[in-house]
Design an enzyme around this catalytic site. Structure first.
Site, PDB file in Angstrom:
ATOM      1  N   LYS A 297       0.830  -1.196   0.000  1.00  0.00           N
ATOM      2  CA  LYS A 297       0.000   0.000   0.000  1.00  0.00           C
ATOM      3  C   LYS A 297       0.868   1.251   0.000  1.00  0.00           C
ATOM      4  O   LYS A 297       1.841   1.329   0.732  1.00  0.00           O
ATOM      5  CB  LYS A 297      -0.921  -0.009   1.219  1.00  0.00           C
TER       6      LYS A 297
ATOM      7  N   THR B 117      -8.395   8.651   9.725  1.00  0.00           N
ATOM      8  CA  THR B 117      -7.952   7.457   8.998  1.00  0.00           C
ATOM      9  C   THR B 117      -7.782   6.246   9.919  1.00  0.00           C
ATOM     10  O   THR B 117      -7.173   5.254   9.522  1.00  0.00           O
ATOM     11  CB  THR B 117      -6.609   7.743   8.299  1.00  0.00           C
TER      12      THR B 117
ATOM     13  N   GLY C 119      -8.112   2.873  11.404  1.00  0.00           N
ATOM     14  CA  GLY C 119      -8.691   1.616  10.961  1.00  0.00           C
ATOM     15  C   GLY C 119      -8.690   1.384   9.462  1.00  0.00           C
ATOM     16  O   GLY C 119      -9.330   0.443   8.982  1.00  0.00           O
ATOM     17  N   THR C 120      -7.952   2.202   8.702  1.00  0.00           N
ATOM     18  CA  THR C 120      -7.990   2.045   7.242  1.00  0.00           C
ATOM     19  C   THR C 120      -7.402   0.705   6.798  1.00  0.00           C
ATOM     20  O   THR C 120      -7.931   0.061   5.891  1.00  0.00           O
ATOM     21  CB  THR C 120      -7.245   3.190   6.535  1.00  0.00           C
ATOM     22  N   GLY C 121      -6.303   0.269   7.426  1.00  0.00           N
ATOM     23  CA  GLY C 121      -5.706  -1.005   7.044  1.00  0.00           C
ATOM     24  C   GLY C 121      -6.611  -2.178   7.337  1.00  0.00           C
ATOM     25  O   GLY C 121      -6.752  -3.108   6.521  1.00  0.00           O
ATOM     26  N   CYS C 122      -7.257  -2.161   8.498  1.00  0.00           N
ATOM     27  CA  CYS C 122      -8.208  -3.216   8.862  1.00  0.00           C
ATOM     28  C   CYS C 122      -9.358  -3.248   7.871  1.00  0.00           C
ATOM     29  O   CYS C 122      -9.789  -4.319   7.410  1.00  0.00           O
ATOM     30  CB  CYS C 122      -8.774  -2.961  10.262  1.00  0.00           C
TER      31      CYS C 122
END
Length: 289
Positions: free
Chosen positions: A178, A217, A219-222
């Protein structure tokens, strides 16, 4: 009475008491995709948008029992694995998923904080790289995590793609590295190895999106990794699942939800936003008792 079924998605991760990341973000994401959310909790955290106060790992045997209970009754069509800080828990997850023949496994290898600090111990990293990552269909590291896993310095699109290919070759699974650190874009690159061959270079696909101007932002990866698992559970190929997940996350970021005093959560239910905003606007303020 007529009945119906829908695909289930299992999330294996820690609990976020503020609701923006971890198990809570995963369940909201899975539900927003119209699928059935299941979970195995690996840790309990006391946290909010300003930071983490405390963490308590769940006993590895209890993690194993949760996974077994899920697969025995409502087998998931896809599995998402988030942050697991203990080598013992990582090993038991790998063992139980192998026992049940889990497929379409998405691993978000949460290793490095935004500050650059390592979040898991050296023995947990060893277990992660030897047991979980090779069992994945796709892993979703950000740039600091990809650097930690490859030893490379990522400073351009070329090195970002090289790191994704290196991860795909090392672990035998697809790797989505990412971007998220650029000023004007949030471009991710997917390296997908050819099935059954280590001689053929991984297929490269870029996913290009403009950066959403928001500080919220959390929790964006989860959210992204869970959305990818949802796409796979619905029968999408990997590139389609990533593209769909990116579109979903972009909408969640662009919605404008603003909660908390720190980096707030994204709006997991943004697709029902117009109806929700209308309802909220018409809701009277409760009278204090």
């Amino acid at each position: 009475m007529d009945t119906f079924t829908i695909p289930a998605v299992l999330t294996i991760a820690g609990s976020d008491s503020s609701g923006g990341a971890g198990i809570q973000a995963d369940i909201k994401t899975i539900t927003a995709h119209g699928l059935f959310a299941e979970c195995a909790i690996t840790a309990i955290t006391a946290q909010n948008t300003t930071g983490v106060r405390d963490v308590q790992d769940v006993d590895p045997q209890v993690v194993a029992e949760q996974i077994d209970a899920v697969f025995e009754d409502i087998p998931p069509a896809a599995v998402k694995i988030g942050m697991v800080s203990s080598a013992a828990i990582i090993n038991v997850i790998a063992e139980r998923l192998a026992h049940w023949g889990a497929t379409e496994v998405v691993v978000d290898p949460v290793m490095v904080a935004t500050s650059g600090a390592r979040l898991i111990s050296a023995d947990a990293v060893a277990a992660l790289t030897s047991r979980l990552l090779p069992a994945a269909r796709v892993i979703t590291p950000n740039i600091p995590e990809a650097e930690a896993l490859t030893g490379m310095h990522i400073e351009s699109e070329n090195t970002q793609a090289e790191a994704a290919c290196a991860l795909a070759r090392t672990f035998g699974c697809a790797a989505l590295v990412k971007g998220g650190h650029g000023v004007a874009d949030a471009n991710d690159v997917l390296a997908d190895p050819a099935a059954g061959s280590t001689d053929v270079a991984p297929a490269i696909t870029w996913f290009r999106h403009e950066r959403i101007d928001t500080a919220n932002t959390h929790g964006t990866g989860c959210t992204l990794s869970s959305a990818i698992a949802c796409g796979l559970a619905c029968g999408m190929d990997l590139a389609e699942a990533v593209a769909s997940a990116k579109d979903y996350l972009s909408g969640a970021l662009a919605s404008g939800l603003n909660l908390g005093h720190g980096s707030g959560p994204v709006d997991h239910m943004w697709r029902m936003g117009a109806q929700r905003r209308t309802s909220a606007a018409g809701t009277p303020t409760p009278t204090p008792r």
